[in-house]
Design an enzyme around this catalytic site. Sequence first.
Site, PDB file in Angstrom:
ATOM      1  CE1 TYR A   1       5.334  -4.265 -10.916  1.00  0.00           C
ATOM      2  CE2 TYR A   1       4.360  -4.725 -13.053  1.00  0.00           C
ATOM      3  CZ  TYR A   1       4.691  -5.132 -11.768  1.00  0.00           C
ATOM      4  OH  TYR A   1       4.365  -6.377 -11.342  1.00  0.00           O
TER       5      TYR A   1
ATOM      6  CD  GLU B   1       9.438  -4.450  -8.954  1.00  0.00           C
ATOM      7  OE1 GLU B   1      10.594  -4.449  -9.414  1.00  0.00           O
ATOM      8  OE2 GLU B   1       8.744  -5.467  -8.878  1.00  0.00           O
TER       9      GLU B   1
ATOM     10  CG  ASP C   1      -0.792  -3.893  14.624  1.00  0.00           C
ATOM     11  OD1 ASP C   1      -1.397  -2.972  14.029  1.00  0.00           O
ATOM     12  OD2 ASP C   1      -0.943  -5.097  14.335  1.00  0.00           O
TER      13      ASP C   1
ATOM     14  CB  THR D   1      -5.011  -0.887   8.500  1.00  0.00           C
ATOM     15  OG1 THR D   1      -5.855  -0.585   9.605  1.00  0.00           O
ATOM     16  CG2 THR D   1      -4.413  -2.266   8.665  1.00  0.00           C
TER      17      THR D   1
ATOM     18  CE  LYS E   1      -8.456  -3.327  10.752  1.00  0.00           C
ATOM     19  NZ  LYS E   1      -7.126  -3.525  10.121  1.00  0.00           N
TER      20      LYS E   1
ATOM     21  NE  ARG F   1     -10.383  -3.672   2.062  1.00  0.00           N
ATOM     22  CZ  ARG F   1     -10.733  -3.926   3.324  1.00  0.00           C
ATOM     23  NH1 ARG F   1      -9.951  -4.618   4.111  1.00  0.00           N
ATOM     24  NH2 ARG F   1     -11.882  -3.498   3.792  1.00  0.00           N
TER      25      ARG F   1
HETATM   26  N1  DSN Z   1      -9.188  -7.413   9.445  1.00  0.00           N
HETATM   27  C1  DSN Z   1      -8.755  -7.186  10.758  1.00  0.00           C
HETATM   28  C2  DSN Z   1      -9.880  -6.887  11.678  1.00  0.00           C
HETATM   29  O1  DSN Z   1     -11.018  -7.097  11.306  1.00  0.00           O
HETATM   30  O2  DSN Z   1      -9.630  -6.458  12.774  1.00  0.00           O
HETATM   31  C3  DSN Z   1      -8.052  -8.372  11.211  1.00  0.00           C
HETATM   32  O3  DSN Z   1      -7.123  -8.755  10.262  1.00  0.00           O
END
Ligand code: DSN
Length: 446
Positions: A71, A73, A222, A248, A251, A257
């Site tokens: 933990y 925080e 984004d 993110t 990707k 993730r």
């Molecule tokens: N998971 C994202 C994507 O596949 O682009 C969307 O949230």
Amino acid sequence: MTPTDRDAARSGGHVALGGSYDAALAGDPEVASILAAELDRQRTTVQLIASENFTSRAVLAATASVLTNKYSEGYPGRRYYGGNVYADEVESLACDRATALFGAEHANVQPHSGASANLAAYLALVEPGDTILAMRLDQGGHLTHGSPVSITGKTYRFVAYGVTPAAPDGSGERIDLDQVRDLARRERPRLIVAGTTAYSRIIDPRPFREIADEVGALFMFDAAHPAGLIAGGAHPSPVGIADVVTFTTHKTLRGPRGGAILCSSDRARAVDAAVFPGLQGGPLEHVIAAKAVAFAEAGRPEFKEYAAQVVRNAAALADSLVSERFRLVAGGTENHQVIVDLRAFDPDLTGKVAQEVLDRGGITCNRNQIPDDPRSPFVTSGLRLGTPAETTAGMLEAEMAVIGSLLARVLRHRDDPEAVEAVRAEVRELCARFDPYPTAWVESPS
Ligand code: DSN
């Protein structure tokens, strides 16, 4: 995966990934067999989901580490629990690597996902009820860009922009910057958001900055999808142009993730407070360790070549699909995605049916709405394809051409189980030559 495939995978040799982890899971054969089947699925079918990738073994190892027990925080040096000396070290390392990779002043690596990162950015930048200008979901935007079914759409007053109309020469279906400017002048948003989930062209952050400055708005980029292309130098960076950049890590960036936020030092306090305690509780320090690993990997020279190859592969896949008589949204691609309008190929074929039969043929992708799609998001008239994962596995332009023709064969012969099964066999052979997790790698003890 057919039941037979699954049974074979479950009774096969290796279980999960990395010998010691496999041995530990032997005590739970139910979970172990599911993981074995999933590993087999990833190794024997073509992964074309644009938001997925194959992480390195180092990223997997960090994700599976004992930091999951901790933990933490708060932030490094300012935690609410004891025993955080190594959590502090790893989170500081991840932040340092993220800022170095993207040339940013400040990074917050705690968001559990891209959605959390976006929510935290809104929390940091605007007040409930404020107006935000962002791209509509069915034009290529994201749920967290103000969809009415998302908390974002319920909390803020979103105004949506879209893409230009389709043009026969493929020059349409680009972000409509005239519309963005007109809406910004009329609606005076507090925040303008750039960023997409289904869009195959480069997004230049500079016109958005100019529009935001003209109307006195903040600007958020984004970068969930292109983060790896930006880190690898294949796409322009919004860092230093946008007020806040969210992304993110799983990707095109090929990490675990999760999500992250970049900003200038003067916004660091607001962003950090929005992530914790504003939105999240304890950070996932094991995932943060894996983010640190991924940021270092993305800073290596070979990642630049990877990012460039992802884009070349998407272009090759696009060419192959055009030769099979598919219409591509925006006339082609400049990134890792290809958005296919199925209607020219077969007006009766929906994205849902196509996705399902492609699954049976061993080609994994997702159905997607195309701009102004007459069909619902659950049915759709399109498919979204992406090249990040199979580029990691080593596939090049020649394999993309093969995949394009296999995909067309499945869809043309979708009512013929033998034809679909024949493609499945060819896919299996192709994947055996480009195995992201080779058996020797998987079964070795370290
Ligand atoms: N998971 C994202 C994507 O596949 O682009 C969307 O949230």
